[in-house]
Design a protein around this motif. Structure first.
Motif, PDB file in Angstrom:
ATOM      1  N   LEU A  48      22.600 -26.482  53.401  1.00  0.00           N
ATOM      2  CA  LEU A  48      23.409 -26.800  52.233  1.00  0.00           C
ATOM      3  C   LEU A  48      24.879 -26.464  52.461  1.00  0.00           C
ATOM      4  CD1 LEU A  48      21.199 -25.653  49.231  1.00  0.00           C
ATOM      5  CD2 LEU A  48      22.087 -27.956  49.616  1.00  0.00           C
ATOM      6  N   ARG A  49      25.118 -25.395  53.223  1.00  0.00           N
ATOM      7  CA  ARG A  49      26.507 -24.969  53.439  1.00  0.00           C
ATOM      8  C   ARG A  49      27.324 -26.020  54.181  1.00  0.00           C
ATOM      9  NH1 ARG A  49      23.284 -21.748  56.591  1.00  0.00           N
ATOM     10  NH2 ARG A  49      23.450 -22.023  58.866  1.00  0.00           N
ATOM     11  N   ASP A  50      26.652 -27.023  54.757  1.00  0.00           N
ATOM     12  CA  ASP A  50      27.381 -28.105  55.417  1.00  0.00           C
ATOM     13  C   ASP A  50      28.245 -28.887  54.428  1.00  0.00           C
ATOM     14  OD1 ASP A  50      26.062 -27.404  57.750  1.00  0.00           O
ATOM     15  OD2 ASP A  50      24.531 -28.967  57.541  1.00  0.00           O
ATOM     16  N   PHE A  51      27.928 -28.776  53.136  1.00  0.00           N
ATOM     17  CA  PHE A  51      28.607 -29.591  52.129  1.00  0.00           C
ATOM     18  C   PHE A  51      29.466 -28.772  51.174  1.00  0.00           C
ATOM     19  CE2 PHE A  51      24.808 -31.899  53.473  1.00  0.00           C
ATOM     20  CZ  PHE A  51      25.404 -33.065  53.936  1.00  0.00           C
ATOM     21  N   LYS A  52      29.856 -27.561  51.617  1.00  0.00           N
ATOM     22  CA  LYS A  52      30.782 -26.795  50.784  1.00  0.00           C
ATOM     23  C   LYS A  52      32.057 -27.597  50.579  1.00  0.00           C
ATOM     24  CE  LYS A  52      29.463 -21.967  51.032  1.00  0.00           C
ATOM     25  NZ  LYS A  52      29.923 -20.579  51.271  1.00  0.00           N
ATOM     26  N   GLY A  53      32.550 -27.550  49.360  1.00  0.00           N
ATOM     27  CA  GLY A  53      33.686 -28.381  48.997  1.00  0.00           C
ATOM     28  C   GLY A  53      33.266 -29.563  48.153  1.00  0.00           C
ATOM     29  N   LYS A  54      31.956 -29.829  48.138  1.00  0.00           N
ATOM     30  CA  LYS A  54      31.406 -30.889  47.293  1.00  0.00           C
ATOM     31  C   LYS A  54      30.367 -30.315  46.333  1.00  0.00           C
ATOM     32  CE  LYS A  54      31.995 -34.994  50.182  1.00  0.00           C
ATOM     33  NZ  LYS A  54      31.359 -36.271  50.580  1.00  0.00           N
ATOM     34  N   VAL A  55      30.180 -30.977  45.213  1.00  0.00           N
ATOM     35  CA  VAL A  55      29.069 -30.677  44.325  1.00  0.00           C
ATOM     36  C   VAL A  55      27.846 -31.354  44.913  1.00  0.00           C
ATOM     37  CG1 VAL A  55      28.088 -31.109  42.039  1.00  0.00           C
ATOM     38  CG2 VAL A  55      30.461 -30.352  42.257  1.00  0.00           C
ATOM     39  N   VAL A  56      26.747 -30.623  45.016  1.00  0.00           N
ATOM     40  CA  VAL A  56      25.534 -31.143  45.648  1.00  0.00           C
ATOM     41  C   VAL A  56      24.411 -31.288  44.636  1.00  0.00           C
ATOM     42  CG1 VAL A  56      23.688 -30.622  47.302  1.00  0.00           C
ATOM     43  CG2 VAL A  56      26.074 -30.231  47.946  1.00  0.00           C
ATOM     44  N   MET A  57      23.743 -32.434  44.663  1.00  0.00           N
ATOM     45  CA  MET A  57      22.510 -32.650  43.907  1.00  0.00           C
ATOM     46  C   MET A  57      21.363 -32.656  44.914  1.00  0.00           C
ATOM     47  SD  MET A  57      23.563 -35.659  41.188  1.00  0.00           S
ATOM     48  CE  MET A  57      21.857 -35.778  40.617  1.00  0.00           C
ATOM     49  N   LEU A  58      20.420 -31.722  44.755  1.00  0.00           N
ATOM     50  CA  LEU A  58      19.298 -31.587  45.694  1.00  0.00           C
ATOM     51  C   LEU A  58      17.992 -31.888  44.979  1.00  0.00           C
ATOM     52  CD1 LEU A  58      17.990 -30.593  48.382  1.00  0.00           C
ATOM     53  CD2 LEU A  58      18.071 -28.274  47.414  1.00  0.00           C
ATOM     54  N   PHE A  59      17.248 -32.877  45.515  1.00  0.00           N
ATOM     55  CA  PHE A  59      15.981 -33.283  44.918  1.00  0.00           C
ATOM     56  C   PHE A  59      14.890 -33.249  45.976  1.00  0.00           C
ATOM     57  CE2 PHE A  59      12.817 -36.539  43.748  1.00  0.00           C
ATOM     58  CZ  PHE A  59      12.486 -36.109  42.466  1.00  0.00           C
ATOM     59  N   PHE A  60      13.724 -32.729  45.605  1.00  0.00           N
ATOM     60  CA  PHE A  60      12.563 -32.690  46.504  1.00  0.00           C
ATOM     61  C   PHE A  60      11.591 -33.797  46.116  1.00  0.00           C
ATOM     62  CE2 PHE A  60      14.400 -28.545  46.787  1.00  0.00           C
ATOM     63  CZ  PHE A  60      14.111 -28.072  48.053  1.00  0.00           C
ATOM     64  N   GLY A  61      11.128 -34.557  47.113  1.00  0.00           N
ATOM     65  CA  GLY A  61      10.199 -35.633  46.819  1.00  0.00           C
ATOM     66  C   GLY A  61       9.603 -36.205  48.089  1.00  0.00           C
ATOM     67  N   PHE A  62       9.137 -37.454  48.034  1.00  0.00           N
ATOM     68  CA  PHE A  62       8.551 -38.104  49.212  1.00  0.00           C
ATOM     69  C   PHE A  62       8.688 -39.607  49.073  1.00  0.00           C
ATOM     70  CE2 PHE A  62       5.296 -37.992  46.054  1.00  0.00           C
ATOM     71  CZ  PHE A  62       4.295 -38.918  46.355  1.00  0.00           C
ATOM     72  N   THR A  63       8.750 -40.310  50.176  1.00  0.00           N
ATOM     73  CA  THR A  63       9.097 -41.730  50.146  1.00  0.00           C
ATOM     74  C   THR A  63       8.028 -42.618  49.523  1.00  0.00           C
ATOM     75  OG1 THR A  63       8.215 -42.141  52.372  1.00  0.00           O
ATOM     76  CG2 THR A  63      10.530 -41.473  52.213  1.00  0.00           C
ATOM     77  N   GLN A  64       6.771 -42.188  49.546  1.00  0.00           N
ATOM     78  CA  GLN A  64       5.714 -43.019  48.979  1.00  0.00           C
ATOM     79  C   GLN A  64       5.458 -42.718  47.506  1.00  0.00           C
ATOM     80  OE1 GLN A  64       2.248 -43.857  51.428  1.00  0.00           O
ATOM     81  NE2 GLN A  64       3.273 -43.037  53.240  1.00  0.00           N
ATOM     82  N   ASP A  88      33.494 -39.207  45.181  1.00  0.00           N
ATOM     83  CA  ASP A  88      33.554 -38.674  46.541  1.00  0.00           C
ATOM     84  C   ASP A  88      33.425 -37.153  46.579  1.00  0.00           C
ATOM     85  OD1 ASP A  88      35.984 -38.054  45.437  1.00  0.00           O
ATOM     86  OD2 ASP A  88      37.198 -38.780  47.112  1.00  0.00           O
ATOM     87  N   LYS A  89      33.368 -36.527  45.396  1.00  0.00           N
ATOM     88  CA  LYS A  89      33.169 -35.079  45.314  1.00  0.00           C
ATOM     89  C   LYS A  89      31.679 -34.723  45.236  1.00  0.00           C
ATOM     90  CE  LYS A  89      37.479 -34.360  42.724  1.00  0.00           C
ATOM     91  NZ  LYS A  89      38.046 -33.845  41.450  1.00  0.00           N
ATOM     92  N   LEU A  90      30.814 -35.739  45.247  1.00  0.00           N
ATOM     93  CA  LEU A  90      29.372 -35.533  45.083  1.00  0.00           C
ATOM     94  C   LEU A  90      28.616 -35.833  46.372  1.00  0.00           C
ATOM     95  CD1 LEU A  90      26.833 -35.109  43.225  1.00  0.00           C
ATOM     96  CD2 LEU A  90      26.920 -37.581  42.794  1.00  0.00           C
ATOM     97  N   GLN A  91      27.619 -35.002  46.689  1.00  0.00           N
ATOM     98  CA  GLN A  91      26.695 -35.271  47.794  1.00  0.00           C
ATOM     99  C   GLN A  91      25.270 -35.182  47.273  1.00  0.00           C
ATOM    100  OE1 GLN A  91      27.243 -36.212  51.160  1.00  0.00           O
ATOM    101  NE2 GLN A  91      25.086 -36.682  50.788  1.00  0.00           N
ATOM    102  N   VAL A  92      24.498 -36.227  47.465  1.00  0.00           N
ATOM    103  CA  VAL A  92      23.088 -36.254  47.061  1.00  0.00           C
ATOM    104  C   VAL A  92      22.229 -35.983  48.292  1.00  0.00           C
ATOM    105  CG1 VAL A  92      21.218 -37.668  46.117  1.00  0.00           C
ATOM    106  CG2 VAL A  92      23.553 -37.868  45.181  1.00  0.00           C
ATOM    107  N   ILE A  93      21.286 -35.035  48.156  1.00  0.00           N
ATOM    108  CA  ILE A  93      20.392 -34.674  49.256  1.00  0.00           C
ATOM    109  C   ILE A  93      18.944 -34.808  48.785  1.00  0.00           C
ATOM    110  CG2 ILE A  93      19.685 -32.873  50.870  1.00  0.00           C
ATOM    111  CD1 ILE A  93      22.455 -31.648  50.579  1.00  0.00           C
TER     112      ILE A  93
END
Length: 200
Positions: A48-64, A88-93
């Motif tokens: 997560l620290r890779d995206f410091k400087g941005k607001v991060v939305m983190l969601f857990f799930g699966f492709t199927q 551009d201030k947002l990162q979705v993970i």
């Protein structure tokens, strides 16, 4: 099979002591996380620290996932649109809870189907279990015909630009509600001259 939304864990999350004006649940100060050790779809270490400087939305799930995950990601697409100049201030993970089937190429393709800027992360079974425990995410396999599906917590976590966890967004919140919350994190109100004088 109707997807079950596991949001009861919200009751166990410590809430911020200060008054909040968010629609989402304010979990500022929670010990959730604070980070993970997974991999990006190119195999490089992910955190997560890779995206410091941005607001991060983190969601857990699966492709199927038949409904919850695509709905959450489609909402994220709309949130980004609503943010306009702040997008551009947002990162979705997207973190998979089904690494056995969610290969790196599949996850990369899945993200591109929603937004090329969205990032997917994955780990081994052991790394996935540890990450889920650290982030208080419930998941389990459920037999379905000759294969299986996954039940999992349907929350989106939001981290501010300094990497601190701030919000738990429920699945039924609208894109507009979430976008309004994110704007508050991206553009915090500055203290007035009067208030600044009180603390000088």
């Amino acid at each position: 099979m109707q997807r079950r939304l596991f949001i009861s864990s919200l009751a166990a999350l410590p809430l911020a002591a200060h008054a909040a004006s968010f629609t989402a649940v304010d979990i500022t100060g929670s010990a959730i996380g604070p980070d993970y050790q997974l991999s990006y779809t190119d195999g490089k270490p992910a955190a997560l620290r890779d995206f410091k400087g941005k607001v991060v939305m983190l969601f857990f799930g699966f492709t199927q996932c038949p409904d919850v995950c695509p709905t959450a990601l489609a909402r994220a697409v709309e949130i980004k649109r609503l943010l306009g100049a702040d997008a551009d201030k947002l990162q979705v993970i997207f973190a998979t809870v089904d690494p056995e089937r969610d290969t790196a190429p599949l996850l990369a393709e899945y993200m591109r189907a929603f937004d090329p800027s969205f990032v997917a992360v994955r780990g081994s079974l052991a790394q996935t279990a540890k990450t889920a425990k650290d982030f208080k995410i419930f998941y389990r396999k459920v037999p379905s015909g000759s294969s299986y599906t996954m039940d999992h917590t349907a929350l989106t976590y939001v981290f501010d630009a300094s990497g601190k966890i701030r919000l738990a967004v429920k699945h039924d919140e609208t894109a507009q509600q979430v976008a309004d919350d994110l704007r508050q994190l991206m553009n915090p109100k500055k203290e007035t001259g009067f208030l600044k004088g009180l603390f000088q």
